[in-house]
Each structure stands twice: as structure tokens, then as C-alpha cells.
Scaffold this active site. Structure first.
Site, short mmCIF file in Angstrom:
data_model
loop_
_atom_site.label_atom_id
_atom_site.label_comp_id
_atom_site.label_asym_id
_atom_site.label_seq_id
_atom_site.Cartn_x
_atom_site.Cartn_y
_atom_site.Cartn_z
N LYS A 1 34.02 48.61 4.35
CA LYS A 1 33.91 47.49 4.83
C LYS A 1 34.20 46.27 3.83
O LYS A 1 33.94 46.31 2.70
CB LYS A 1 32.13 47.40 5.26
CG LYS A 1 31.96 46.04 6.18
CD LYS A 1 30.50 46.15 6.71
CE LYS A 1 30.08 44.84 7.45
NZ LYS A 1 28.92 44.75 7.95
N SER B 1 28.23 44.01 12.98
CA SER B 1 29.28 43.56 12.40
C SER B 1 30.12 44.68 11.56
O SER B 1 31.35 44.26 11.42
CB SER B 1 28.96 42.87 11.21
OG SER B 1 28.15 43.24 10.12
N SER C 1 24.20 46.45 12.15
CA SER C 1 25.42 46.29 12.02
C SER C 1 26.17 47.85 11.93
O SER C 1 27.57 47.63 11.51
CB SER C 1 26.07 45.36 10.70
OG SER C 1 26.20 43.73 11.25
N1 GLN Z 1 23.93 41.26 14.76
C1 GLN Z 1 23.01 40.95 13.87
C2 GLN Z 1 23.39 39.60 13.43
O1 GLN Z 1 24.33 38.96 13.99
C3 GLN Z 1 22.88 41.86 12.49
C4 GLN Z 1 24.29 41.83 11.81
C5 GLN Z 1 24.01 42.71 10.75
O2 GLN Z 1 23.32 43.72 10.58
N2 GLN Z 1 24.88 42.47 9.58
O3 GLN Z 1 22.75 38.97 12.66
#
Ligand code: GLN
Length: 488
Positions: A79, A154, A178
Site C-alpha cells: 500500500k 482505503s 481499511s
Molecule cells: N473508512 C474509514 C475512514 O474513512 C477507515 C479508514 C481506514 O481504516 N484507514 O476513516
């Protein structure tokens, strides 16, 4: 089936018997990326030269060393919020579009020293903020099961790349779901480890008290192998724990599960798609078949989880992202006439709107007068949520839940409505607030032919148990294949 679609476990055997080489595997992966990446948009950066020279080094080790890591010679994607020395690390942001880190994140460094091969860097929501991988200056990631749909986020690039055979495994990061939500959307396995099991050193921080790096893989065994490769104490991250030293891949096959599994009733209520609910119940009945005892449980503070998560994560983000000031890191606006303008213009251009929204929200929350009303209250809610989970673990060894209220949604469907997007994180944020390990395993397809995952949440450091339970489900579900068009 091409060897690039095999699991790590299957590939190791071929590598050991010298029936293939890391070079061959790496070339196949690079070829697949050339063919498919324009469709999926999973990779932001491909470092073919780096990969090929690492593959050759791995082949030498495979030919000469006896005690070698199972990850040696295996091609991986990382990532793009995890630092890779000499390879651009952008966080999918204009702010870091040209940033080339001088060091590796600890998790990456460990995989490289095991002999894994770095193919390149994977697309994501900017700085990890989002649930669809649409918030990237490099464009949206597309779901390999249906390219009109999101891959989740994400870590959408990581999940899509593993699902479409662009790499054998990937690392993602998880602050509120994410790793798990994109794994569920793309039909692959994803693990958010217990807070403190994997070093965060070299990860671009979003919300430091919840961020964790973890594996995204084709199956549970591979997940255990990658976790073995990245877990453990790191002097450069003081929140990592000492002395776990488990072999997570050992004993997965023991099918006798003498465990108690709780089904929190708040996670199966209104708003949950019927197909998702049925697939999760079916997977739970597979655990029962393997010997588990099921029971209804309750997490009464679930209603506060999304609010608490967004208040705390935005507060931490506003502080963590203050380092991007246009001077020390990243993008600098060339037209600024004084220092204040330099900050304003550089940050104004460098960050996307979703990131700015969180920075503004976090700054507001932490400001005098609001701190007690919002931030301190959210910390109290976090404590109550954690206590709720721990209370469940007095009666249950693990909790089984859906991952997301629905399967992969259409590109653009929610991008204009951030609130709706935030609310979707309801089933995943609890594990981050409470620091618990949570594993996602594919468990079926919905009527549209899209993958569904089940989430297993356990006590701190119960990864091994989660993996064993996940393995039992996986054995019964088998490998998911797309019903219609598309790719596996
Ligand atoms: N979807 C969540 C957010 O937008 C978590 C994102 C993540 O785990 N990095 O914050």
C-alpha cells in the site's frame, strides 16, 4: 491456472522443487500488471527493475540456503502509505506525489529481508481516508469482480491486486476497516492485527492510536505466513509488544473448534443487506459444524462507534498531518509571498477535499471549548465500547459479524455523500477503537455475484484462534469464483 494465481503455500512448493523461479514468477506478475492495471488501477507505481533484481537475489538464496523463509521469492505489492526506500510513496496525495523515502517501513523491511519481491506500490484513498479508493489523485481503483464497482477502501488497490493476480500478496493498513472492507469487497482474506502486534514505523500516520498494518492474501494460510513475516517487537515503535513470537501458520488445519462464538445482535439489525446477512449466518453454521457453540451476544454501545471513531481519528489526523507544511515534506506552492501563505497555498493545493474535511473537523474538535464536549466524550465512548467487547469475551472466544452493510457499491454512488460513507464503517471501527484483532474471510456471493466476507473479532493477541476459525470456514466455502464476466 497460472502460477501467479496460486497461493503462497502452493508457490513455495514449486519454488523449492525448482519447478519455477522467483524471476519467472516476477516476470509473470509484471506482465499481468501490464495487461490488467489499466483496467483495475491497483498499482500507482511499478518498480520492475527493483523487482527483477530482488527476484534474482531470491533465486540465489533459494538455491543455496537451507532454512529459508516461506516468503522468499514471492512477489508482493505494498500500500502506498508504507515507506519503501528509493521507491516513490505517495499516499495517493498530491502532497507526496514526488516523495521518495530514504528508508523502509519496518513491515516492508522485514518482508524484504525474508526475500519477498517488491513489485510496486498500491492505490488507496488519500492518506487512508475513505472506504472506496475513489479519493486518489491517481483515479479510482476498480473492483476486479465488476469494474463498474468500487474495490472498497482505503486499501482498495491491495485487495484488488491480490484478487486479480497482480501480486501474490499485499500489505494494507487499517484504521477503521481499511484492510477488512476491501478484502470483503474483492473476495480475499484480510487481517487487522491486534494494536501493537505489527510495527507502524514507516507508515504515514492517519490516526496513530488505531492504525495497524496487516496482510491481504488469497487464503488464510497465506495470511498466517505473511503475519509471521511482519509481526513482532520493533524498537522504533514503542507501542509494539515483546515476546509473542508465535508461528501463526502452525496448527491451522485442526478442525476441532472447541470455541464459543458470539453473534452481537446489534450487528445483524436493520440496514444490513439480506444476502450479506444470510452468507454470514451460513458461515457461522460452518463454525458450528466444526464444533463451535454459538450464542447471541450484545454490544450495546455500537451506536456510538462511528461517531467516536470519526471524532478520534479526525483529531489525530489533524495533528499527524500538520507535518505536511510545504517545507519539510512534499508539495510546495511556488507562488507564496510569505510564510503563512506558503502553508495556506501548499496545504490548500496539496490535500484533497476529503483530507481537508477531516483536518478541519479534527482541528475544530480539539479547539478550546469543544474539546470537552467532543474529544473527551469520544474517549469515554471508546472506553465503553472497549469494555463492551471485553465483556463479550468473558462468555465468547470470538465474535462473528458482517464486515459491511452491503457488497461492493457502484463507483460514484456514495462519493457525494461522505456521511453515508462514514456510516458504512459501523461493523469495522469497533475493533480499531478497542485495539482488537479482526480477520475477514470470504464466505459467499450475493445475488449479483459479488463477494461477501465474514468478520471474526477476538481478544487481544488471539490471531491464531481467528485464523483457525477462518480456516475452518474457508475449507467449507472453497475458493470463490466470479459467476459472470470478469476475472479471478
Ligand atoms: N473508512 C474509514 C475512514 O474513512 C477507515 C479508514 C481506514 O481504516 N484507514 O476513516
Amino acid at each position: 491456472m497460472s502460477i501467479i494465481d496460486m497461493t503462497i503455500k502452493e508457490t513455495i512448493d514449486l519454488l523449492r522443487r525448482r519447478e519455477t523461479s522467483s524471476r519467472e514468477l516476477t516476470e509473470l506478475a509484471l506482465e499481468r500488471i501490464r495487461q490488467e492495471n489499466s483496467r483495475i488501477n491497483a498499482f500507482i507505481t511499478v518498480c520492475a527493475d527493483v523487482a527483477l533484481s530482488q527476484a534474482e537475489a531470491a533465486d540465489k538464496r533459494l538455491g543455496t540456503e537451507d532454512r529459508i523463509s516461506p516468503l522468499c521469492g514471492i512477489p508482493m505489492g505494498i500500500k502506498d502509505n508504507l515507506c519503501t526506500r528509493g521507491v516513490r510513496t505517495t499516499c495517493a496525495s498530491k502532497m507526496l506525489e514526488q516523495f521518495i523515502p530514504p528508508y523502509d517501513a519496518t513491515a516492508v523491511e522485514r518482508l524484504l529481508s525474508s526475500g519477498s519481491v517488491l513489485l510496486g506500490k498500491l492505490n488507496m484513498d488519500e492518506f487512508g481516508m475513505g472506504s472506496s479508493s475513489e479519493n486518489s489523485i491517481f483515479g479510482s481503483v476498480r473492483n476486479p469482480w465488476d469494474t463498474e464497482r468500487v474495490a472498497g477502501g482505503s486499501s482498495g488497490g491491495s485487495a484488488a491486486a491480490v484478487a486479480s493476480g497482480l501480486c501474490s500478496f499485499a500489505l494494507g493498513s487499517d484504521t477503521g476497516g481499511s484492510i477488512r472492507q476491501p478484502a470483503s469487497f474483492c473476495g480475499v482474506v484480510g487481517l487487522k492485527p491486534t494494536y501493537g502486534l505489527v510495527s507502524r514505523y514507516g507508515m504515514a500516520a492517519f490516526a496513530s492510536s488505531m492504525d495497524q498494518i496487516g496482510p491481504i492474501t488469497r487464503d488464510v494460510t497465506d495470511c498466517a505466513l505473511v503475519l509471521n513475516g511482519i509481526a513482532g517487537h520493533d524498537p522504533r515503535d514503542s507501542t509494539t509488544v515483546r515476546g509473542i513470537g508465535e508461528d501463526y501458520s502452525h496448527g491451522l488445519e485442526q478442525d476441532e473448534l472447541q470455541i464459543r462464538v458470539g453473534l452481537p445482535k446489534e450487528y445483524f439489525g436493520s440496514g444490513l443487506d439480506e444476502d450479506v446477512k444470510n452468507a454470514v449466518y451460513k458461515a457461522v453454521s460452518m463454525l458450528e459444524e466444526a464444533g463451535a457453540v454459538l450464542g447471541e451476544s450484545s454490544l450495546p454501545t455500537t451506536d456510538y462507534a462511528v461517531e467516536a471513531h470519526f471524532i478520534i481519528s479526525s483529531s489525530e489526523a489533524s495533528s499527524n498531518l500538520a507535518r505536511y507544511d510545504g517545507i519539510r515534506y512534499g508539495y510546495q506552492n511556488a507562488n507564496a509571498k510569505n510564510l503563512e501563505e506558503l502553508y495556506r497555498l501548499s496545504r490548500g493545493d496539496g490535500f484533497g477535499s476529503g483530507v481537508k474535511r477531516r483536518i478541519l473537523l479534527g482541528t475544530h474538535i480539539l479547539s478550546a471549548g469543544y474539546r470537552d464536549q467532543l474529544y473527551i466524550k469520544a474517549l469515554r465512548a471508546r472506553k465503553m465500547i472497549t469494555d463492551d467487547f471485553m465483556k463479550n469475551f468473558e462468555s465468547f472466544d470470538l465474535i462473528a459479524t458482517p464486515v459491511y452493510p452491503e457488497t461492493a457499491f457502484r463507483l460514484g454512488e456514495k462519493s457525494g455523500n461522505p456521511l453515508e460513507m462514514y456510516l458504512g464503517d459501523i461493523y469495522t471501527v469497533g475493533a480499531n477503537l478497542a485495539g482488537l484483532p479482526a480477520l475477514v474471510v470470504p464466505c459467499g456471493l450475493d445475488r449479483k455475484g459479488l463477494p461477501i466476507g465474514i468478520q471474526l473479532v477476538g481478544k487481544p493477541f488471539s490471531e491464531k484462534l481467528l485464523l483457525r476459525a477462518g480456516y475452518a470456514i474457508e475449507q467449507r466455502v472453497g475458493r470463490l469464483k466470479p459467476k459472470t464476466k470478469c476475472q479471478g
